[in-house]
Design a protein around this motif. Structure first.
Motif, short mmCIF file in Angstrom:
data_model
loop_
_atom_site.label_atom_id
_atom_site.label_comp_id
_atom_site.label_asym_id
_atom_site.label_seq_id
_atom_site.Cartn_x
_atom_site.Cartn_y
_atom_site.Cartn_z
N GLU A 182 -2.89 6.80 -1.01
CA GLU A 182 -2.40 7.87 -0.15
C GLU A 182 -1.53 7.27 0.95
O GLU A 182 -1.94 6.36 1.66
CB GLU A 182 -3.57 8.65 0.46
CG GLU A 182 -3.12 9.86 1.25
CD GLU A 182 -4.26 10.79 1.60
OE1 GLU A 182 -4.10 11.56 2.56
OE2 GLU A 182 -5.29 10.77 0.91
N ARG A 183 -0.31 7.78 1.03
CA ARG A 183 0.69 7.30 1.99
C ARG A 183 1.02 5.82 1.76
O ARG A 183 1.36 5.09 2.69
CB ARG A 183 0.26 7.53 3.43
CG ARG A 183 -0.21 8.95 3.72
CD ARG A 183 0.74 10.01 3.19
NE ARG A 183 0.24 11.36 3.44
CZ ARG A 183 0.79 12.46 2.93
NH1 ARG A 183 1.83 12.37 2.12
NH2 ARG A 183 0.28 13.64 3.21
N GLY A 184 0.92 5.41 0.52
CA GLY A 184 1.29 4.05 0.15
C GLY A 184 2.61 4.06 -0.60
O GLY A 184 2.83 4.91 -1.47
N TYR A 185 3.50 3.14 -0.27
CA TYR A 185 4.85 3.12 -0.83
C TYR A 185 5.19 1.76 -1.41
O TYR A 185 6.34 1.34 -1.42
CB TYR A 185 5.86 3.54 0.25
CG TYR A 185 5.43 4.81 0.95
CD1 TYR A 185 5.49 6.04 0.28
CD2 TYR A 185 4.90 4.80 2.23
CE1 TYR A 185 5.06 7.21 0.89
CE2 TYR A 185 4.46 5.97 2.85
CZ TYR A 185 4.54 7.16 2.17
OH TYR A 185 4.11 8.32 2.76
N THR A 405 1.84 1.71 7.39
CA THR A 405 2.64 2.38 6.37
C THR A 405 3.40 3.53 7.03
O THR A 405 2.88 4.19 7.92
CB THR A 405 1.74 2.88 5.23
OG1 THR A 405 2.54 3.30 4.14
CG2 THR A 405 0.82 4.00 5.68
N GLU A 407 4.47 6.71 6.85
CA GLU A 407 4.34 8.05 6.27
C GLU A 407 5.40 9.02 6.80
O GLU A 407 5.92 9.85 6.05
CB GLU A 407 2.94 8.58 6.57
CG GLU A 407 2.67 10.00 6.16
CD GLU A 407 1.29 10.46 6.57
OE1 GLU A 407 0.98 11.64 6.34
OE2 GLU A 407 0.51 9.65 7.13
N PHE A 411 9.21 6.26 4.73
CA PHE A 411 8.50 5.49 3.71
C PHE A 411 8.94 4.01 3.80
O PHE A 411 9.35 3.54 4.84
CB PHE A 411 8.73 6.06 2.32
CG PHE A 411 8.30 7.50 2.13
CD1 PHE A 411 7.73 8.23 3.16
CD2 PHE A 411 8.47 8.13 0.93
CE1 PHE A 411 7.32 9.54 2.99
CE2 PHE A 411 8.07 9.45 0.73
CZ PHE A 411 7.51 10.15 1.76
N ASN A 447 -0.04 -0.97 4.69
CA ASN A 447 1.12 -0.66 3.84
C ASN A 447 1.20 -1.60 2.64
O ASN A 447 2.26 -1.83 2.08
CB ASN A 447 2.42 -0.73 4.65
CG ASN A 447 2.73 -2.13 5.18
OD1 ASN A 447 1.91 -3.04 5.11
ND2 ASN A 447 3.93 -2.31 5.71
N HIS A 528 4.47 15.94 1.06
CA HIS A 528 4.92 14.56 0.84
C HIS A 528 5.52 13.93 2.08
O HIS A 528 5.65 12.72 2.16
CB HIS A 528 5.95 14.54 -0.30
CG HIS A 528 7.04 15.56 -0.16
ND1 HIS A 528 8.01 15.49 0.81
CD2 HIS A 528 7.29 16.69 -0.87
CE1 HIS A 528 8.83 16.52 0.69
NE2 HIS A 528 8.41 17.28 -0.32
N GLY A 700 3.19 8.40 -2.65
CA GLY A 700 2.31 8.32 -1.50
C GLY A 700 1.39 9.50 -1.28
O GLY A 700 0.72 9.56 -0.25
N ARG A 701 1.32 10.42 -2.23
CA ARG A 701 0.46 11.58 -2.01
C ARG A 701 -0.98 11.33 -2.42
O ARG A 701 -1.86 12.14 -2.16
CB ARG A 701 1.02 12.79 -2.75
CG ARG A 701 2.42 13.16 -2.28
CD ARG A 701 2.88 14.49 -2.81
NE ARG A 701 2.14 15.59 -2.20
CZ ARG A 701 2.42 16.87 -2.43
NH1 ARG A 701 3.39 17.20 -3.25
NH2 ARG A 701 1.72 17.83 -1.86
#
Length: 703
Positions: A182-185, A405, A407, A411, A447, A528, A700-701
């Motif tokens: 989650e919220r990772g790119y 990260t 968000e 991103f 992140n 998103h 990232g969701r």
């Protein structure tokens, strides 16, 4: 043969003409621990201080890790691995038990984790002492010596001492058990849960090395939106395997726990924190975890926030819930980190909910509970005022929660160095002390992912680095942290270092300008959080809609949190409340956070608010254009692969900055009914075209 010989000669000539950095392929994996060979003179200077490494025996696993890192670093920098026999140029790792006689060292100042570095002469030989009270201090000191070696510090004149100012420094991984983040790119989760506990990726050791080099002491392995499965026996075994890898590097593992686990796993009819059966269940679960992980750090809890279960489901408060878990962990020395990020669906001002829930509970939490507070009262926006809970709970240990990260900051695509954001909140003064003096812990939402360069883009590792360095010492200047990161990550060439650092320092203000200038906030696409969507007004909760936050209309723009509005300013100390109550005394960077103002309000620049808003959007885009040009000019100073990678990302950032600028101006013009100021470039597309953009599979969701 002649053809072959000519070909070989041509190949050799081409090889000789290649720049020095072409030999090792740079892909970002080595982070700031590259240890690339320094020029010949620099190699000799390192060797003069590090021909050998000596230490006391037997060496603990942590001391072994320190020595291994020193050997790795010296060999990389000089091409020669140091010996284990004393020489002219010895690194000596010492504690009070084996320190040389006659050398005064500041043992009491160093505490458990601190270190001292001192260069001196002993018997005519050059010796550098890496001194600490413990083996973990020696590990941190070893990384500090290597940082000095990589950044060009005169190693023959070292006299440093350092101890952390914040006791608990941890990463929060928002990693799910299916490896989505989650919220990772930066790709999938670094934790390969399916293969654990039997397969332990070598990358876990490099993760530990990188974090130990920054003094990070703990990692929460799983998402705060936790699944109860993380507390089952198979996943406890997986966490124990990771704990075994991280332990020598001074890193304890934590778990996010789901508050309703007694119902979901234990078959109980309730998760009421005052129910004896529920308390017994948690105590048994804590015992089970500590049997597998004797140095387990504790639980991170998200409760009664965004639909997560919590004590309020049973008419209890946050202290009731936190203290129940604290009671279960206390016999083992464990901690509870209880997040203050909460908001009710019917709140008139979402920014006020955390303070309203937690301020009345000051002094009612168990001693082993830490309340974790985000840097601002909304949600990791590009810029927020400091959270009013800092300074408001003197009887409760607090942790500062930062997001590494990005968000809400483009991103991993956008080059945004977060050091200035961290510095801004750490040095903010809620009262007579900085935020940094009000906290006992600091947490960063990680992140890190499975991408080869760890964070999705090369520059995003700077934010991981800055978090760790500034968590250790909140008084470090973000500019100095950026400089040492650049020197270790890219180059030590002064012109290039200066150029990159200047880019980094301008980057955060640029993104504020082209996304959320003058205190605007939460204008991002819903769900998103990608791209601008200030027009969204149809979500089921009012405070999920961007229009809730900016309130733009014919009469003006901004959220009125003054005494004439929600009176959120009253949650701040009196001096701040008085200052923020009037637009004339409110910092312009926060202006529309606290005030709803007419479009013709006169700004410090002399422009109207409408003209100033557009000028900020234009300034943000211009800054990214400038960064793109500066990076292009550095092509000869950076290895080709990484230079090309970054250039591609900045090109995307420039296009998206223009999109942000144009879409927001188009929308706010429709809301205000005002013409564009003379000379303003109109948006490239119509408002309807911007509204029609959708991003169903944005990263990232989470899962």
């Amino acid at each position: 043969m002649k053809t072959w010989a000519r070909g070989l000669a041509g190949w050799l000539l081409a090889a000789l003409l290649l720049p020095a950095w072409s030999a090792p392929v740079e892909d970002g994996y080595d982070l700031w621990l590259r240890y690339r060979a320094v020029p010949a003179g620099g190699q000799q200077r390192v060797l003069d201080q590090a021909r050998s490494i000596v230490h006391a025996e037997p060496a603990s696993p942590t001391l072994q890790a320190a020595v291994a890192e020193l050997k790795r670093g010296v060999a990389g920098l000089t091409g020669r691995e140091p010996s284990a026999r004393p020489a002219d140029g010895t690194l000596m790792l010492v504690t009070p038990a084996n320190a040389p006689l006659g050398v005064e060292l500041p043992w009491t100042e160093l505490g458990r984790e601190g270190y001292a570095l001192r260069s001196l002469k002993r018997g005519g030989r050059a010796v550098t002492l890496i001194a600490a009270n413990t083996d973990i201090g020696l590990l941190y000191g070893s990384f500090a010596w290597l940082r000095a070696a990589q950044t060009g510090v005169d190693l023959s004149k070292l006299d440093q001492r350092s101890a952390p100012q914040v006791g608990l420094r941890l990463l929060n991984h928002w990693d799910n058990l299916d490896r989505t983040v989650e919220r990772g790119y930066a790709g999938a989760s670094i934790w390969d849960w399916w293969k654990l506990p039997d397969i332990r990726d070598a990358r876990y050791v490099d993760y530990a090395r990188a974090n130990a080099s920054l003094g990070i002491t703990a990692t929460v392995l799983n998402n705060v939106n936790a699944k109860a499965d993380s507390l089952t026996a198979p996943f406890i075994a997986k966490a124990a395997a990771l704990a075994d890898v991280l332990r020598p590097y001074g890193i304890k593992v934590w778990l996010s726990a789901r508050f309703s686990s007694p119902r979901e796993l234990g078959g109980l009819k309730t998760a009421d924190p005052l129910d004896p059966a529920v308390r017994a269940w948690w105590q048994a679960k804590a015992d089970e975890i500590y049997r597998a992980i004797p140095d387990f750090g504790g639980f991170l809890i998200k409760a009664n926030s965004e639909g997560q279960p919590g004590p309020q489901d049973y008419g209890r408060n946050h202290a009731d819930g936190a203290n129940m878990l604290a009671e279960a962990l206390a016999p083992h020395g464990g901690l509870v980190m209880w997040r203050a990020f909460v908001y009710a669906p019917d709140a008139s001002d979402r920014a006020m909910q955390g303070y309203a829930d937690f301020k009345p509970l000051d002094g009612r939490f168990a001693p082993n509970v830490i309340v974790q507070v985000k840097n601002g009262a909304i949600d990791f926006q590009p810029r927020e005022p400091f959270h009013p809970l800092f300074g408001a709970m003197p009887k409760t240990p607090l942790a500062l929660e930062l997001q590494i990260t990005k968000e809400y900051l483009g991103f991993s695509t956008h080059l945004v160095y977060l050091g200035p954001l961290f510095e801004e909140v750490l040095r903010a003064k809620p009262d007579d002390m900085m935020v940094a003096r009000h906290i006992q812990a600091i947490a960063g939402v990680a992140n890190i992912g499975s991408d080869r360069n760890w964070s999705g883009s090369h520059f995003d590792t700077a934010n991981w680095y800055a978090f760790g360095r500034m968590a250790w010492n909140p008084e470090l200047a973000s500019a100095d942290v950026a400089r040492e990161w650049v020197q270790q990550t890219f180059t030590t060439a002064p012109r290039a270092v200066d150029g990159i650092v200047s880019m980094m320092l301008a980057s955060r203000e640029a993104v504020v300008d082209y996304m959320t200038p003058l205190g605007l906030h939460h204008l991002m696409g819903t769900g998103h959080h990608h791209g601008p969507a200030p027009w969204v007004d149809n979500l089921e909760r009012a405070d999920w809609n961007p229009v809730y936050f900016h309130r733009a209309g014919r009469d003006g723009i901004g959220f009125d949190r003054s005494p004439r509005g929600s009176n959120a300013v009253a949650q701040y100390a009196p001096a701040w409340a008085n200052r923020l109550s009037q637009p004339e005394t409110t910092p312009e960077d926060w202006l529309l956070w606290f005030h709803h103002l007419p479009w013709d309000y006169r700004m410090a620049s002399g422009r109207t608010l409408w003209a100033e808003l557009i000028a900020r959007y234009d300034r943000g885009v211009a800054s990214v254009v400038d960064v793109r040009a500066r990076w292009a000019a550095l092509k000869g100073d950076i290895d080709p692969a990484r230079h090309a990678d970054v250039a591609a990302y900045i090109a995307v950032q420039e296009a998206e900055a223009r999109w942000w600028r144009d879409a927001c101006i188009a929308y706010f013009q429709s809301a205000s009914g005002l013409p564009l100021p003379v000379g303003t470039r109109p948006p490239a597309r119509s408002l309807d075209e911007y509204k029609a953009r959708h991003f169903n599979f944005a990263p990232g969701r989470g899962g």
